[in-house]
Design a protein around this motif. Structure first.
Motif, PDB file in Angstrom:
ATOM      1  N   THR A   1       0.857  -1.181   0.000  1.00  0.00           N
ATOM      2  CA  THR A   1       0.000   0.000   0.000  1.00  0.00           C
ATOM      3  C   THR A   1       0.891   1.228   0.000  1.00  0.00           C
ATOM      4  OG1 THR A   1      -1.718  -1.152   1.245  1.00  0.00           O
ATOM      5  CG2 THR A   1      -1.811   1.255   1.246  1.00  0.00           C
ATOM      6  N   GLU A   2       0.529   2.211  -0.834  1.00  0.00           N
ATOM      7  CA  GLU A   2       1.271   3.469  -0.911  1.00  0.00           C
ATOM      8  C   GLU A   2       0.286   4.621  -0.844  1.00  0.00           C
ATOM      9  OE1 GLU A   2       4.703   2.094  -4.107  1.00  0.00           O
ATOM     10  OE2 GLU A   2       2.951   3.184  -4.851  1.00  0.00           O
ATOM     11  N   THR A   3       0.708   5.712  -0.240  1.00  0.00           N
ATOM     12  CA  THR A   3      -0.059   6.955  -0.280  1.00  0.00           C
ATOM     13  C   THR A   3       0.924   8.085  -0.563  1.00  0.00           C
ATOM     14  OG1 THR A   3       0.177   7.349   2.090  1.00  0.00           O
ATOM     15  CG2 THR A   3      -1.785   6.152   1.382  1.00  0.00           C
ATOM     16  N   GLY A   4       0.398   9.157  -1.134  1.00  0.00           N
ATOM     17  CA  GLY A   4       1.318  10.244  -1.425  1.00  0.00           C
ATOM     18  C   GLY A   4       0.640  11.461  -2.009  1.00  0.00           C
ATOM     19  N   PHE A   5       1.484  12.420  -2.398  1.00  0.00           N
ATOM     20  CA  PHE A   5       1.042  13.694  -2.951  1.00  0.00           C
ATOM     21  C   PHE A   5       1.917  14.028  -4.152  1.00  0.00           C
ATOM     22  CE2 PHE A   5       0.139  13.542   1.541  1.00  0.00           C
ATOM     23  CZ  PHE A   5      -1.214  13.822   1.563  1.00  0.00           C
ATOM     24  N   TRP A   6       1.270  14.412  -5.254  1.00  0.00           N
ATOM     25  CA  TRP A   6       1.949  14.706  -6.514  1.00  0.00           C
ATOM     26  C   TRP A   6       1.764  16.182  -6.856  1.00  0.00           C
ATOM     27  CZ3 TRP A   6       3.034  10.702 -10.575  1.00  0.00           C
ATOM     28  CH2 TRP A   6       3.031   9.403 -10.047  1.00  0.00           C
ATOM     29  N   ARG A   7       2.856  16.837  -7.254  1.00  0.00           N
ATOM     30  CA  ARG A   7       2.815  18.230  -7.695  1.00  0.00           C
ATOM     31  C   ARG A   7       3.569  18.356  -9.008  1.00  0.00           C
ATOM     32  NH1 ARG A   7       3.012  18.831  -2.070  1.00  0.00           N
ATOM     33  NH2 ARG A   7       1.588  20.430  -1.288  1.00  0.00           N
ATOM     34  N   VAL A   8       3.275  19.426  -9.747  1.00  0.00           N
ATOM     35  CA  VAL A   8       3.998  19.724 -10.984  1.00  0.00           C
ATOM     36  C   VAL A   8       4.205  21.235 -11.048  1.00  0.00           C
ATOM     37  CG1 VAL A   8       1.882  19.836 -12.385  1.00  0.00           C
ATOM     38  CG2 VAL A   8       4.067  19.341 -13.487  1.00  0.00           C
ATOM     39  N   ASP A   9       5.375  21.669 -11.532  1.00  0.00           N
ATOM     40  CA  ASP A   9       5.635  23.103 -11.637  1.00  0.00           C
ATOM     41  C   ASP A   9       5.471  23.580 -13.078  1.00  0.00           C
ATOM     42  OD1 ASP A   9       7.983  22.548 -13.047  1.00  0.00           O
ATOM     43  OD2 ASP A   9       9.312  22.971 -11.353  1.00  0.00           O
ATOM     44  N   GLU A  10       5.700  24.879 -13.301  1.00  0.00           N
ATOM     45  CA  GLU A  10       5.510  25.468 -14.625  1.00  0.00           C
ATOM     46  C   GLU A  10       6.435  24.846 -15.663  1.00  0.00           C
ATOM     47  OE1 GLU A  10       6.548  27.535 -11.990  1.00  0.00           O
ATOM     48  OE2 GLU A  10       4.521  27.988 -11.345  1.00  0.00           O
ATOM     49  N   GLY A  11       7.572  24.322 -15.238  1.00  0.00           N
ATOM     50  CA  GLY A  11       8.524  23.697 -16.153  1.00  0.00           C
ATOM     51  C   GLY A  11       8.249  22.225 -16.401  1.00  0.00           C
ATOM     52  N   ARG A  12       7.065  21.735 -15.973  1.00  0.00           N
ATOM     53  CA  ARG A  12       6.642  20.336 -16.134  1.00  0.00           C
ATOM     54  C   ARG A  12       7.479  19.379 -15.302  1.00  0.00           C
ATOM     55  NH1 ARG A  12       3.072  19.469 -20.233  1.00  0.00           N
ATOM     56  NH2 ARG A  12       3.885  17.416 -20.786  1.00  0.00           N
ATOM     57  N   LYS A  13       8.136  19.892 -14.262  1.00  0.00           N
ATOM     58  CA  LYS A  13       8.872  19.047 -13.319  1.00  0.00           C
ATOM     59  C   LYS A  13       7.872  18.519 -12.296  1.00  0.00           C
ATOM     60  CE  LYS A  13      12.874  20.151 -15.096  1.00  0.00           C
ATOM     61  NZ  LYS A  13      13.328  19.335 -16.192  1.00  0.00           N
ATOM     62  N   VAL A  14       7.955  17.236 -12.015  1.00  0.00           N
ATOM     63  CA  VAL A  14       7.015  16.574 -11.105  1.00  0.00           C
ATOM     64  C   VAL A  14       7.750  16.198  -9.829  1.00  0.00           C
ATOM     65  CG1 VAL A  14       5.484  14.576 -10.822  1.00  0.00           C
ATOM     66  CG2 VAL A  14       5.726  15.654 -13.074  1.00  0.00           C
ATOM     67  N   GLU A  15       7.079  16.425  -8.681  1.00  0.00           N
ATOM     68  CA  GLU A  15       7.626  15.954  -7.405  1.00  0.00           C
ATOM     69  C   GLU A  15       6.550  15.152  -6.694  1.00  0.00           C
ATOM     70  OE1 GLU A  15       8.637  19.535  -5.162  1.00  0.00           O
ATOM     71  OE2 GLU A  15       6.836  19.247  -3.976  1.00  0.00           O
ATOM     72  N   VAL A  16       6.984  14.060  -6.069  1.00  0.00           N
ATOM     73  CA  VAL A  16       6.069  13.159  -5.370  1.00  0.00           C
ATOM     74  C   VAL A  16       6.650  12.847  -4.002  1.00  0.00           C
ATOM     75  CG1 VAL A  16       4.931  10.901  -5.417  1.00  0.00           C
ATOM     76  CG2 VAL A  16       5.375  12.113  -7.570  1.00  0.00           C
ATOM     77  N   VAL A  17       5.809  12.936  -2.985  1.00  0.00           N
ATOM     78  CA  VAL A  17       6.162  12.465  -1.643  1.00  0.00           C
ATOM     79  C   VAL A  17       5.299  11.228  -1.419  1.00  0.00           C
ATOM     80  CG1 VAL A  17       6.150  12.965   0.824  1.00  0.00           C
ATOM     81  CG2 VAL A  17       6.644  14.791  -0.820  1.00  0.00           C
ATOM     82  N   MET A  18       5.942  10.104  -1.102  1.00  0.00           N
ATOM     83  CA  MET A  18       5.224   8.842  -1.000  1.00  0.00           C
ATOM     84  C   MET A  18       5.609   8.097   0.275  1.00  0.00           C
ATOM     85  SD  MET A  18       5.079   5.802  -3.857  1.00  0.00           S
ATOM     86  CE  MET A  18       4.976   7.003  -5.160  1.00  0.00           C
ATOM     87  N   THR A  19       4.616   7.475   0.889  1.00  0.00           N
ATOM     88  CA  THR A  19       4.828   6.635   2.067  1.00  0.00           C
ATOM     89  C   THR A  19       4.330   5.235   1.742  1.00  0.00           C
ATOM     90  OG1 THR A  19       4.429   8.522   3.501  1.00  0.00           O
ATOM     91  CG2 THR A  19       4.301   6.360   4.508  1.00  0.00           C
TER      92      THR A  19
END
Length: 195
Positions: A73-91
């Motif tokens: 099982t995983e949970t997390g949060f996904w974001r993307v910036d104006e430059g289409r760079k993606v960051e994910v924090v996952m547990t």
């Protein structure tokens, strides 16, 4: 077709293809663990803020496709910036917290991610990094994950093909009050639509 909800934070439009509930199956294979087929449910949702909330549940399937036991099982949060760079924090339920960075492919719904930081509890299995590739292909969400440990170099270990699951409650609420041609359906509150 990719739908963009009217209340989606504008910064998340490049990730809109992920939204919804997805179900499907895949293969798990990593040295030292039992190779198996697995079932998966993934949900990407939003509440208007600048991130997608992510939940994934997988379970081992037997040869007939029936659930045997939970796998991960995983949970997390996904974001993307104006430059289409993606960051994910996952547990993960295995005692691992990860920070992933990557980017959206140019002109197609595909994301390449790699771990940037990993924290493990004392009970967690050895793990030193990973990569993931997510893609929206002909209406399906497909992904492949790679993993490394101090003993095993980076290699593919999980992949799946997922189909979007319709939200029947949302669909029913969008029906008109006057259904044509004598068709009778029921509203979410149990009262019939009369045609």
């Amino acid at each position: 077709m990719i739908e963009i909800p009217s209340d989606l934070n504008p910064s998340l439009v490049p990730l809109a293809f992920l939204l919804g509930r997805w179900e499907g199956a895949g293969v798990f294979d990593f040295p030292g663990a039992e190779k198996c087929n697995f079932g998966q449910e993934v949900v990407f949702s939003h509440d208007g803020r600048d991130f997608l909330e992510y939940t994934s549940r997988t379970w081992v399937l037997d040869s007939e496709g029936k659930q045997v036991r939970a796998l991960e099982t995983e949970t997390g949060f996904w974001r993307v910036d104006e430059g289409r760079k993606v960051e994910v924090v996952m547990t993960r339920d295995q005692g691992v917290v990860e920070i992933w960075y990557g980017e959206l492919a140019d002109k197609k719904p595909q994301i390449d991610l790699a771990t940037d930081a990993i924290a493990r509890t004392a009970a967690a299995s050895p793990y030193s990094g990973g990569k993931r590739l997510y893609g929206y292909v002909k209406g399906d969400l497909m992904w492949v994950g790679e993993k490394s440990t101090p003993e095993v170099p980076l290699r593919p270990y999980m992949s799946a093909q997922l189909k979007k699951v319709a939200d029947l409650k949302e669909w029913a609420e969008s029906l008109p009050d006057d259904m044509p041609d004598g068709v009778s359906f029921f509203r979410p509150d149990g009262t019939p639509y009369e045609g």
